[in-house]
Design an enzyme around this catalytic site. Structure first.
Site, mmCIF file in Angstrom:
data_model
loop_
_atom_site.group_PDB
_atom_site.id
_atom_site.type_symbol
_atom_site.label_atom_id
_atom_site.label_comp_id
_atom_site.label_asym_id
_atom_site.label_seq_id
_atom_site.Cartn_x
_atom_site.Cartn_y
_atom_site.Cartn_z
ATOM 1 C CD GLU A 1 -11.046 -1.844 -7.729
ATOM 2 O OE1 GLU A 1 -12.638 -1.443 -7.931
ATOM 3 O OE2 GLU A 1 -10.078 -1.726 -7.404
ATOM 4 N NE ARG B 1 -4.742 2.528 -0.248
ATOM 5 C CZ ARG B 1 -5.059 2.480 -0.008
ATOM 6 N NH1 ARG B 1 -5.792 3.393 0.295
ATOM 7 N NH2 ARG B 1 -5.364 1.094 0.039
ATOM 8 C CB THR C 1 -2.065 -1.294 -9.432
ATOM 9 O OG1 THR C 1 -3.064 -2.498 -8.679
ATOM 10 C CG2 THR C 1 -1.642 -1.212 -7.654
ATOM 11 C CG ASP D 1 -5.993 -7.492 -7.453
ATOM 12 O OD1 ASP D 1 -4.566 -7.104 -7.306
ATOM 13 O OD2 ASP D 1 -6.558 -6.733 -7.156
ATOM 14 C CD GLU E 1 -3.326 -1.063 0.376
ATOM 15 O OE1 GLU E 1 -3.156 0.098 -0.483
ATOM 16 O OE2 GLU E 1 -4.194 -1.742 0.304
HETATM 17 C C1 DMJ Z 1 -6.355 -0.266 -5.482
HETATM 18 O O1 DMJ Z 1 -5.550 0.726 -3.401
HETATM 19 C C2 DMJ Z 1 -5.384 -0.423 -5.720
HETATM 20 O O2 DMJ Z 1 -6.425 -0.247 -7.262
HETATM 21 C C3 DMJ Z 1 -5.188 -1.218 -5.750
HETATM 22 O O3 DMJ Z 1 -4.625 -2.041 -6.928
HETATM 23 C C4 DMJ Z 1 -6.634 -2.628 -5.190
HETATM 24 N N1 DMJ Z 1 -7.538 -1.524 -5.393
HETATM 25 C C5 DMJ Z 1 -7.802 -0.413 -4.113
HETATM 26 C C6 DMJ Z 1 -8.837 0.215 -4.568
HETATM 27 O O4 DMJ Z 1 -9.749 -0.917 -5.238
#
Ligand code: DMJ
Length: 647
Positions: A539, A276, A625, A405, A272
């Site tokens: 998503e 982020r 992501t 994912d 995370e």
């Molecule tokens: C986000 O923090 C990112 O997209 C992560 O890969 C998975 N999902 C959350 C949001 O749903």
């Protein structure tokens, strides 16, 4: 002896002594006067002589003292040496060499000698002690001293400046005016939503990681430990930038400059924090060119590196930013690390090596890739769990949604980000997707294509909101896919987009549930109460945007607009935006969290959906992501440090 005693004589005529005169009384008076005079004369001459001798005769005793002192002056103690020299100079030049003028001088010199002797003895003692130590102890001591000196220097000079590297080609970082007024109006609405989310956070949650929009106060979860690292600020920066919200961007930048500190005793999620914070800071750096973002990203990345200190090099899920101690989630199968976590570092880490010249980042992620390549994969699938101590898979669960994912996403994006030179990543992606298609992708009775989850040899016919990102991924990976299957993957992307739209359309709020089933006559709807929530996730909208970019089919803008309106209608509150607990209820309750990814991703993808393709073109930018755009690295002849030995 004083002159006044002579004065009465000097004013008279001096009587002479006549020959033959013998009368004592007479003579006595005459003789007494002349005797006195002569005696006085002799006495005064003697005193003058003594005085002169006292001042002008050489003083041997003092020369002796100086010689003695000089020997001691040679003791290698700088302060004593200085003092001794000073003292010697005083003696040589005769300044203050008169014991009567400086009665304490002898004692001073004595005490100076004592000090010199003591210094000498201490130095000898230290040398003896050093010699008694073993070679190893001495080495360790020297190393500690060295480190201390380096650290002191660092503190003095601040962080080492990063090497200058060429800024990658940055295309389309501003504007993206869509042209037609209707689309522009929609885009303005999304911008207004962003402003409401930001202003609310600014007012009620500033500096906290996230916001509780109902309680109107700060919020955080265990992914950020117990820190207050302003996750929403960092996550939102690039969205603010591309929306032209410059004052807000500057405000965020100032907070980061003044307050973002990673020396905190907080156990954070490596994944995370990477997607982020590092992703957010790097994107803000590339978009704005402001060095502070790059510096902070590198400082933070250094704090994540200890997470890789495991027997296999597969990182721990969590690391304490202060102590560097890592561990895994208690809920993960057999102490495993998670595929989607340790497999979602590549983009950011390659950029870190590019920007810092430090090969460590690149080497860490390439090591993970190599290790995975060597492992057996059940049915060609990657299980979600891998034990970082043993290097063995945990439970054989495979998912393109939660826990799996973004591992697949980053294989594709590693290739795109390398200007399509990282063919190893592309091949790994293609092989993985082929296995996924064979084992996990099915069509429902009603004709909806879905991606299920593989659990110990069985397919669970359930799809998560998280899995909906895969529609966009298939479309993005279509160009360059093997055997000329570009059309097939674009079609697959469209089918997933359609299924996910159905999951929204079949609810009361027109917002998608967390998970939905394709079983026992159910099609794209949630069954269990704890799967009916919507927490402002991106998503589905992400997939709409990619599909829009590749097809320009107006339905994607239409679907995106439906979602935006539903969010504004059901999730907007006076203190920001909140998730809702049941998308099938006409009277929903709030979860009271404004997730940072709502500003980073959901609103950004919506804004891009209603912008022209000139804004952040996909030929030049790859979105991490968390939707943070990073430029394609057209390295040409440049070799990344560390890559020489790895490939
Ligand atoms: C986000 O923090 C990112 O997209 C992560 O890969 C998975 N999902 C959350 C949001 O749903």
């Amino acid at each position: 002896m004083t002159t006044p005693a002579l004065l009465p004589l000097s004013g008279r005529r001096i009587p002479t002594l006549s020959p033959g005169a013998s009368s004592f009384p007479h003579h006595r008076a005459t003789l007494r006067l002349s005797e006195k005079f002569i005696l006085l004369l002799i006495l005064s001459a003697f005193i003058t002589l003594c005085f002169g001798a006292f001042f002008f005769l050489p003083d041997n005793s003092k020369h002796k003292r100086f010689d003695f002192g000089l020997e001691d002056v040679l003791i290698p103690h700088i302060d004593s040496e200085k003092e001794a020299r000073h003292s010697s100079r005083q003696v040589i030049h005769g300044v203050g060499d008169h014991d009567e003028a400086h009665p304490g001088h002898e004692e001073e010199e004595e005490s100076l000698r004592d000090k010199i002797r003591a210094d000498h003895e201490r130095a000898l003692q230290e040398a003896k002690e050093k010699l008694r130590k073993s070679k190893e102890e001495l080495k360790a001591e020297i190393q500690t001293e060295k480190t201390k000196v380096v650290e002191d220097l660092k503190k003095k000079d601040g962080p080492k400046p990063l090497p200058p590297v060429p800024m990658p080609k940055l295309v389309g970082v501003k504007d993206g005016d869509p042209g037609d007024p209707d689309t522009k109006e929609k885009r303005d609405k999304i911008r207004e939503m962003m402003k409401h989310a930001w202003d609310s956070y600014r007012q009620y949650g500033w500096g906290h990681n996230e916001l509780k929009p109902i309680a109107k106060k700060g919020h955080s979860t265990n992914i950020f430990g117990n820190s207050q690292m302003g996750a929403t600020i960092v996550d939102a920066l690039d969205t603010l930038y591309i929306m032209g919200l410059h004052d807000e961007f500057k405000d965020g930048q100032e907070w980061i400059k003044q307050n973002l500190d990673f020396s905190v005793n907080a156990e954070v999620s490596v994944f995370e924090v990477n997607i982020r914070f590092i992703g957010g800071l790097l994107a803000a750096y590339y978009l704005s060119g402001q060095e502070v973002f790059k510096v902070k990203a590198v400082q933070l990345a250094e704090k994540l590196l200890p997470a890789f200190n495991t027997p296999t090099g597969i990182p721990w899920a969590m690391v304490n930013l202060k102590s560097g101690v890592g561990r895994n989630w208690g809920w993960a199968s057999a102490g495993s690390s998670i595929l989607a976590e340790f497999g979602t570092l590549h983009m950011e880490f390659v950029h870190l090596t590019y920007l810092t010249g430090n090969p460590a980042y690149y080497q860490k992620v390439m090591h993970i890739r190599k290790l995975l390549a060597k492992m057996d994969r059940p049915n060609g699938l990657y299980p979600n769990y891998l034990n970082p101590r043993t290097g063995r898979w945990g439970q054989h669960h495979t998912s393109v949604g939660g826990l799996g994912d973004s591992f697949y996403e980053y294989l594709l994006k590693a290739w795109l980000m390398s200007d399509k030179t990282d063919t190893e990543a592309r091949k790994t992606y293609d092989d993985a997707i082929e296995a996924i298609e064979r084992h996990l992708i099915r069509k429902s009775n009603g004709g909806l294509t879905f991606i299920g989850e593989w659990k110990n040899g069985h397919l669970e016919r359930k799809m998560g909101h998280l899995t909906c990102f895969a529609g966009g991924m298939f479309a993005l990976g279509a160009d360059g896919s093997p055997d000329d299957k570009a059309g097939h993957y674009l079609q697959l992307g469209a089918e997933i987009a359609h299924t996910c739209h159905e999951s929204y359309d079949r609810t009361v709020l027109k917002l998608g549930p967390e998970a939905f089933k394709f079983d026992s006559g159910l099609e794209a709807v949630a069954v269990r109460q704890n799967e009916k929530y919507y927490i402002l996730r991106p998503e589905v909208i992400e997939t709409y945007w990619y599909m829009w970019r590749f097809t320009h089919d107006p339905k994607y803008r239409q679907w995106g607009w439906e979602a935006a309106q539903a969010i504004d209608k059901y999730c907007r509150v006076s203190g920001g935006f909140s998730g809702v607990k049941d998308v099938y209820s006409s009277n929903p309750t709030y979860d009271d969290v404004q997730q940072s990814f709502f500003l980073a991703e959901t609103l950004k993808y919506l804004y891009l959906l209603f912008s022209s393709d000139e804004l952040l073109p996909l030929e030049n930018w790859v979105f991490n992501t968390e939707a943070h755009p990073l430029p394609v690295l057209h390295l040409g002849n440049i070799t990344l440090p560390g890559s020489e030995t790895q490939r």
